[in-house]
Design a protein around this motif. Structure first.
Motif, short mmCIF file in Angstrom:
data_model
loop_
_atom_site.label_atom_id
_atom_site.label_comp_id
_atom_site.label_asym_id
_atom_site.label_seq_id
_atom_site.Cartn_x
_atom_site.Cartn_y
_atom_site.Cartn_z
N ASP A 19 0.82 -1.20 0.00
CA ASP A 19 0.00 0.00 0.00
C ASP A 19 0.86 1.25 0.00
N LEU A 20 1.93 1.25 0.78
CA LEU A 20 2.83 2.40 0.80
C LEU A 20 3.48 2.62 -0.56
N GLN A 21 3.85 1.54 -1.22
CA GLN A 21 4.45 1.68 -2.54
C GLN A 21 3.44 2.24 -3.54
N THR A 22 2.21 1.72 -3.51
CA THR A 22 1.18 2.22 -4.41
C THR A 22 0.90 3.70 -4.15
N LEU A 23 0.80 4.06 -2.88
CA LEU A 23 0.52 5.45 -2.53
C LEU A 23 1.66 6.37 -2.96
N SER A 24 2.89 5.95 -2.75
CA SER A 24 4.04 6.78 -3.12
C SER A 24 4.10 6.99 -4.63
N LEU A 25 3.87 5.92 -5.40
CA LEU A 25 3.89 6.04 -6.86
C LEU A 25 2.75 6.94 -7.35
N ALA A 26 1.57 6.80 -6.73
CA ALA A 26 0.44 7.61 -7.16
C ALA A 26 0.67 9.08 -6.84
N GLU A 27 1.19 9.38 -5.66
CA GLU A 27 1.44 10.77 -5.30
C GLU A 27 2.53 11.39 -6.16
N ALA A 28 3.49 10.58 -6.61
CA ALA A 28 4.56 11.08 -7.46
C ALA A 28 4.16 11.12 -8.93
N GLY A 29 2.94 10.67 -9.25
CA GLY A 29 2.48 10.65 -10.63
C GLY A 29 3.17 9.60 -11.48
N GLN A 30 3.71 8.56 -10.86
CA GLN A 30 4.45 7.54 -11.58
C GLN A 30 3.72 6.19 -11.59
N LEU A 31 2.48 6.18 -11.12
CA LEU A 31 1.73 4.93 -11.12
C LEU A 31 1.13 4.72 -12.51
N PRO A 32 1.51 3.65 -13.20
CA PRO A 32 0.98 3.45 -14.56
C PRO A 32 -0.49 3.06 -14.52
N LEU A 33 -1.25 3.64 -15.44
CA LEU A 33 -2.67 3.30 -15.59
C LEU A 33 -2.86 2.54 -16.90
N HIS A 34 -3.48 1.38 -16.80
CA HIS A 34 -3.75 0.56 -17.98
C HIS A 34 -5.22 0.80 -18.39
N THR A 35 -5.41 1.84 -19.16
CA THR A 35 -6.78 2.22 -19.52
C THR A 35 -7.34 1.30 -20.61
N THR A 36 -8.57 0.92 -20.40
CA THR A 36 -9.32 0.14 -21.38
C THR A 36 -10.73 0.72 -21.44
N ARG A 37 -11.46 0.32 -22.45
CA ARG A 37 -12.85 0.77 -22.57
C ARG A 37 -13.76 -0.38 -22.15
N PHE A 38 -14.62 -0.11 -21.17
CA PHE A 38 -15.47 -1.16 -20.63
C PHE A 38 -16.82 -0.56 -20.24
#
Length: 362
Positions: free
Chosen positions: A195-214
């Motif tokens: 969770d800390l890793q996910t939060l740190s990446l998200a706050e730094a804008g480095q969390l990759p988003l795999h966008t799809t259409r659904f």
């Protein structure tokens, strides 16, 4: 992080005393400038007198004496007044700002600059103070985060250490129960680190988003199938609804599922038996709105601004150790990563409502 876990940052703000070196740096240019003007004026008067005496009848009139004595003195006084006013208006603000910058560079984030200066210097002082306030707040959040992480890690580590030492010393038998308890604590630590890793990446804008259409309705159906049994076991009625079953959303399906799953899990934990949890998605021309409302105990007004902070929990004693206390903070950062917003509204005894707004195009 609960607002009462850490005292507010109460270090008094102060205005830096003007440093004499900085004051001298700005004083001498003003002194040289106005001194040069005075010198040129006096030189011009001398030249005028010289030509007046040389080309005239050679007599020194009383009016000329007045001109020679009074005008230079008056000009000197006026120049001194203008120079002093100009220095106070321009030199002193720059002196204070440079002194404050030196204080910040030395680590003093409580320094502020007076904001009563006119026009551009007043705006500069306000923006400088705002910048330092944000730095001070970020520094305090960093300190609180360090303390919170230490607090969250201490308990499972002590339990793991105690169980292992007890088994090695023969106090406990290496039974499946003791081993499972130790394994549960290691899993809690793993979730906290993830969770800390996910939060740190998200706050730094480095969390990759795999966008799809659904289809948004498919996401609602998956959430219903995932939590309906759990909600029913607690005697809670979980309902999902969407105004347009054919509405498609372009986003990261797994991340949105993670956000909504976290919100539903929180609602299930805080909604009493016989309560309801309603999840509704509404698509408009401005975007997609997702609301989750429960009939739980609600959140106190004083706690509401902190619900998206790290390690915040409604349980002030932190006896609940099932979750890491990062779920809502992660949810907010994931929604922000999608270009959306998330808000919470609640009243004690009247339940809680979370509202998510996602743009049409992400």
């Amino acid at each position: 992080m609960h607002p009462h876990d850490h005292p507010p940052f109460s270090r008094p703000h102060h205005f830096p005393p003007p440093h004499w070196k900085e004051g001298r740096r700005f004083f001498w240019p003003f002194a040289i400038f106005f001194g040069g003007i005075t010198f040129l004026f006096l030189a011009a008067i001398g030249i005028i007198i010289y030509f007046a005496v040389t080309l005239g009848d050679g007599r020194f009139h009383a009016s000329m004496l007045f001109f020679v004595c009074a005008v230079p003195i008056a000009f000197f006084i006026i120049t001194a007044i203008i120079g002093s006013f100009t220095f106070r208006r321009f030199g002193r603000p720059m002196t204070n700002i440079f002194s404050a910058i030196d204080s910040v560079s030395e680590g003093d984030l409580s320094v502020r600059v007076p904001e009563h200066y006119p026009r551009q210097f007043g705006q500069l002082a306000k923006r400088f103070n705002h910048m330092v306030s944000e730095l001070e707040r970020a520094d305090q959040q960093r300190r609180n985060l360090t303390a919170d992480i230490a607090h969250e890690l201490r308990t499972p580590l002590h339990i793991i250490q105690g169980n292992l030492e007890g088994i090695l010393d023969g106090v406990y038998q290496a039974t499946p129960d003791h081993i499972n308890n130790t394994l549960d604590e290691t899993q809690l630590l793993a979730r906290l680190v993830n969770d800390l890793q996910t939060l740190s990446l998200a706050e730094a804008g480095q969390l990759p988003l795999h966008t799809t259409r659904f289809l948004l309705a498919d996401l609602m159906d998956d959430l219903t199938s995932s939590f309906s049994s759990q909600a029913a076991s607690f005697g809670i009625n979980l309902t999902t609804d969407t105004n347009d079953p054919n509405h498609e959303l372009n986003a990261d399906y797994d991340r949105l599922n993670q956000v909504l799953s976290n919100l539903i899990s929180n609602s299930i934990r805080h909604t009493p038996q016989g309560g309801t949890i309603a999840l509704r998605a509404e698509s408009t021309s401005n975007g997609t709105f997702i609301t989750l409302h429960d009939t739980g105990a609600g959140i106190p007004k004083d706690d509401l601004p902190f619900v998206f902070d790290r390690f915040w929990r409604g349980d002030k004693s932190r006896t609940e150790r099932v979750n890491s206390g990062l779920g809502l903070a992660i949810a907010k950062q994931l929604i922000l990563a999608h270009g959306g917003t998330i808000e919470a509204q609640s009243e004690p005894g009247a339940g809680t409502t979370f509202t998510i707004e996602l743009p049409e195009k992400i």
